[in-house]
Design a protein around this motif. Structure first.
Motif, PDB file in Angstrom:
ATOM      1  N   LEU A   8       0.813  -1.218   0.000  1.00  0.00           N
ATOM      2  CA  LEU A   8       0.000   0.000   0.000  1.00  0.00           C
ATOM      3  C   LEU A   8       0.846   1.267   0.000  1.00  0.00           C
ATOM      4  CD1 LEU A   8      -2.785  -1.019   2.531  1.00  0.00           C
ATOM      5  CD2 LEU A   8      -3.047  -0.711   0.062  1.00  0.00           C
ATOM      6  N   TRP A  14      -1.677   2.281  -4.504  1.00  0.00           N
ATOM      7  CA  TRP A  14      -2.794   2.852  -3.750  1.00  0.00           C
ATOM      8  C   TRP A  14      -3.884   3.341  -4.690  1.00  0.00           C
ATOM      9  CZ3 TRP A  14      -4.469   2.690   1.046  1.00  0.00           C
ATOM     10  CH2 TRP A  14      -5.457   3.597   1.440  1.00  0.00           C
ATOM     11  N   VAL A  17      -5.850   0.343  -5.835  1.00  0.00           N
ATOM     12  CA  VAL A  17      -6.754  -0.108  -4.772  1.00  0.00           C
ATOM     13  C   VAL A  17      -8.007   0.754  -4.746  1.00  0.00           C
ATOM     14  CG1 VAL A  17      -7.031  -0.252  -2.261  1.00  0.00           C
ATOM     15  CG2 VAL A  17      -4.973  -1.179  -3.351  1.00  0.00           C
ATOM     16  N   LEU A  53      -4.337  -8.482  -1.114  1.00  0.00           N
ATOM     17  CA  LEU A  53      -5.272  -7.359  -1.214  1.00  0.00           C
ATOM     18  C   LEU A  53      -6.245  -7.490  -2.373  1.00  0.00           C
ATOM     19  CD1 LEU A  53      -3.017  -4.316  -0.357  1.00  0.00           C
ATOM     20  CD2 LEU A  53      -5.287  -4.729   0.597  1.00  0.00           C
ATOM     21  N   SER A  69     -11.687  -6.937   0.695  1.00  0.00           N
ATOM     22  CA  SER A  69     -11.862  -5.922   1.743  1.00  0.00           C
ATOM     23  C   SER A  69     -11.352  -6.374   3.109  1.00  0.00           C
ATOM     24  CB  SER A  69     -13.338  -5.530   1.849  1.00  0.00           C
ATOM     25  OG  SER A  69     -14.130  -6.666   2.163  1.00  0.00           O
ATOM     26  N   LEU A  72      -8.027  -4.965   4.372  1.00  0.00           N
ATOM     27  CA  LEU A  72      -8.138  -3.546   4.684  1.00  0.00           C
ATOM     28  C   LEU A  72      -8.820  -3.332   6.026  1.00  0.00           C
ATOM     29  CD1 LEU A  72      -9.106  -2.082   1.195  1.00  0.00           C
ATOM     30  CD2 LEU A  72      -6.884  -1.970   2.342  1.00  0.00           C
ATOM     31  N   ARG A  73      -9.840  -4.139   6.287  1.00  0.00           N
ATOM     32  CA  ARG A  73     -10.532  -4.018   7.588  1.00  0.00           C
ATOM     33  C   ARG A  73      -9.608  -4.429   8.729  1.00  0.00           C
ATOM     34  NH1 ARG A  73     -15.716  -2.796   6.839  1.00  0.00           N
ATOM     35  NH2 ARG A  73     -16.738  -3.369   4.875  1.00  0.00           N
TER      36      ARG A  73
END
Length: 274
Positions: A8, A14, A17, A53, A69, A72-73
């Motif tokens: 990231l 980024w 994403v 990811l 997701s 990311l969470r």
């Protein structure tokens, strides 16, 4: 987590994403929207996929990528935990902010020698154990070394001669600096003034400036009296001979000395065999 953060950290990844958060997209479309060449976009997507990811599947002649997701969470939850730890009420960050506010105030006040003379601080603690037990904590170097530093520091040198005129030396370092790689965090020298076992202890102590001179003289008096549950301890801390350069030291007295007394109270409560 390291692979995720590394993936990231690149602005181009980024951007991909963010595009995939809107909807799954094929490589060619992602390259167009990101303003990048397709081979480079493919490499970025492969990095994101290895980090967990994104996921991909072939559809005819196209490879379509979709965002996962869950990582990311998990990252968001980890960052939230870090923020909560840093900002916990009355935690080290809150103490840091309090000390910073005190620094600004005291530096503004330190205009000339003697600026803090006769400034006084009062502390009170209700302690477990008899006055005799508390007295040992106040006067025996091996016991003193366990509590006579603020949070996150350790005693590296201690001399305390519990007799009128007796010498005092207190030096401390960062608690985590086991090898002494960093400079000494603080050093003070002084002398014992009054000794009445189990009742009163008085001494004077001068924190030393980086150049070796005294920042100020602290006149410290401990008064002990028995109570039904242990010992009531009252401490008066008075400043004389303050220099302009002593502002940083004065700013830390209330917090630092209070933390020392809290350590003393904790030891007396939890360790009945001191």
């Amino acid at each position: 987590m390291d692979a995720l953060l590394t993936a990231l950290a690149d602005p181009a990844r980024w951007r991909l994403v963010a595009l995939l958060a809107e909807r799954p997209r094929p490589v060619g479309v992602l390259a167009q929207l990101a303003g990048a060449r397709q081979p480079q976009t493919t490499k970025h997507l492969q990095t994101l996929e290895r980090a967990g990811l994104v996921t991909s599947q072939r559809s005819g002649q196209r490879r379509v990528y979709a965002l996962r997701s869950a990582p990311l969470r998990e990252l968001a939850a980890g960052l939230t935990r870090l923020a909560d730890t840093a900002e916990r009420p009355e935690g080290p960050r809150a103490t840091y902010e309090r000390y910073g506010a005190g620094l600004r105030e005291e530096r503004a006040a330190a205009g000339e020698p003697g600026w803090a003379d006769e400034r006084a601080f009062a502390f009170h603690r209700s302690l477990a154990g008899s006055p005799e037990r508390v007295w040992r904590q106040l006067t025996e170097p091996p016991l003193l070394a366990r509590w006579w530093t603020p949070d996150d520091l350790r005693v590296s040198e201690l001399v305390f001669e519990a007799r009128p005129g007796g010498r005092i030396v207190l030096e401390y370092r960062e608690a985590e600096d086991a090898e002494g790689a960093d400079p000494v965090a603080g050093r003070a020298e002084g002398a014992v003034v009054d000794v009445r076992p189990g009742e009163h202890l008085g001494y004077r102590l001068s924190p030393l400036l980086p150049g070796g001179g005294p920042a100020f003289t602290a006149h410290v008096d401990f008064a002990l009296r028995p109570s039904g549950t242990g010992t009531e301890l009252d401490v008066r801390y008075r400043i004389t001979d303050s220099t302009v350069a002593s502002a940083d030291f004065v700013a830390g007295i209330e917090i630092g000395f209070g933390q020392c007394l809290d350590h003393l109270a904790a030891i007396l409560t939890t360790d009945p065999h001191d």
